[in-house]
Design an enzyme around this catalytic site. Structure first.
Site: not given
Ligand code: SAH
Ligand code: SF4
Length: 363
Positions: A96, A139, A183, A312
């Site tokens: 993405e 994450c 990554g 988030n």
């Protein structure tokens, strides 16, 4: 040449293109033509290079050689203008890439061009690997594990594809690149650095408008400091002591805060440059004022700024969002001690494009 067939000409530097041209008995200047078409012009196919003689084009095509930019597989538009691209690489793997039309907010950085009728703003967030092996507990990308490294051309290709899709003219519009997608860039160091050089020398991005974020691969921070061409450095600190950091970032057991902060302290900063420390605030984990004071001691004496990022949240992430009040108090502790500290606004939260939310949600 098997590798070339897979990834294409995008990702070859000038010397490699020169070797290719020589191998086909073509004059030297063809390498410059190819380089110019692939990078500054961001041409998608060899057929679109009008200066290339038909005979040479035919030979390249016979060998199966093409430029091979990534393909946009899906595109998700957020209410705040953020666009999340799902990009397919030549072998079908997807990553993405995110376009944020107004940057990521919360900081002025060096955005002198910002504000002039929408020109001069915008940030592209680029992935460096398919998935990630670092396994930070907050994450979403971590949940994928790592599939493979991206090649230099696949990293540059994400930028070229977004620029083409958005119709960006880099001469008029000064954008930023952040290597903060999927990554860990410093676990794919040679390809990441090659991509940086192609973006600077080829596509035409100034290095001062790029930032790379690392989870703290200490030995690579020293290597990075020695690079003649390099983006700015951000370090995902996320905790103020080893106990908390090892719990939320297992990589801390390999390179603990002593070795990480030594690397940060030794980092050769350029004129007016600062290291950015990122700190994802997790409710009840690292959000106390005592953590803020501990953080202050860690970074004292380093020319730096701190970005506080409220978590988030996402499915499978076992942490909660901190209260606004605590985040602001946390910020005050640092600001009062003279550390520029910003609270980063999450962008594209409604489409899972915000930090740490880049995850393949479509196969
Ligand atoms: N792998 C690199 C770069 C990509 S992550 C790194 O970790 O630095 C980019 C930033 O997003 C990092 O600072 C990371 O700490 C942050 N991040 C990851 N997950 C997050 C989440 N769920 N909420 C907020 N920020 C997150
Ligand atoms: Fe990897 Fe960065 Fe996510 Fe950690 S925060 S798992 S290093 S992408």
């Amino acid at each position: 040449m098997a590798e070339l067939l897979e990834t294409g000409l995008l990702g070859l530097d000038f010397q490699e293109l020169t070797a290719l041209v020589q191998r086909h008995g073509q004059p030297q200047y063809r390498a410059r033509q190819l380089f110019h078409a692939i990078y500054p012009q961001r041409v998608k196919s060899l057929r679109d290079i009008s200066t290339l003689p038909k005979s040479f084009l035919a030979v390249l095509q016979e060998e199966g050689l093409e430029i091979r930019q990534p393909q946009i597989e899906r595109k998700f538009q957020s209410q705040d203008g953020t666009i999340r691209y799902l990009m397919a690489m030549p072998d079908g793997e997807t990553v993405e890439t995110v376009w944020m039309p107004e940057g990521d907010g919360g900081e002025v950085a060096d955005g002198s061009e910002a504000g002039d009728n929408g020109w001069g703003r915008g940030t592209i967030c680029v992935s460096s690997q398919v998935g990630c092996a670092v396994n930070c507990q907050f994450c979403l990308t971590a949940l994928l594990g790592v599939k493979r490294n991206l090649q230099a051309g696949e990293i540059v290709g994400q930028v070229a594809t977004v620029l083409n899709d958005r119709g960006v003219d880099l001469e008029r519009q000064h954008l930023n690149i952040v290597f903060m997608g999927m990554g860990e860039p410093f676990l794919n160091y040679p390809s990441f650095m090659k991509a940086v050089r192609l973006l600077v020398e080829g596509v035409g991005f100034p290095e001062s408008r790029m930032t790379v974020s690392t989870s703290g691969i200490a030995p690579r921070i020293y290597d990075f400091g020695n690079e003649p061409i390099r983006p700015k450095l951000a370090i995902s600190l996320n905790a103020s002591n080893d106990e908390v950091r090892s719990r939320i970032m297992p990589i801390n057991k390999k390179w603990d805060l002593t070795s990480l902060m030594h690397a940060a302290r030794s980092f050769p900063l350029r004129n007016r440059e600062r290291i950015t420390f990122e700190y994802v605030v997790l409710r009840g984990v690292n959000d106390e004022l005592s953590h803020a004071r501990e953080l202050l001691e860690l970074v004292r004496g380093i020319r730096c700024k701190v970005n506080l990022i409220a978590l988030n949240p996402g499915p499978g992430i076992p942490f909660a969002i901190p209260t606004d009040r605590l985040v602001r108090e946390f910020q005050s502790v640092l600001v009062q001690a003279g550390i520029p500290t910003f609270i980063r606004r999450p962008r594209g939260r409604d489409i899972y494009a915000a930090c740490g939310q880049l995850k393949r949600t479509v196969a």
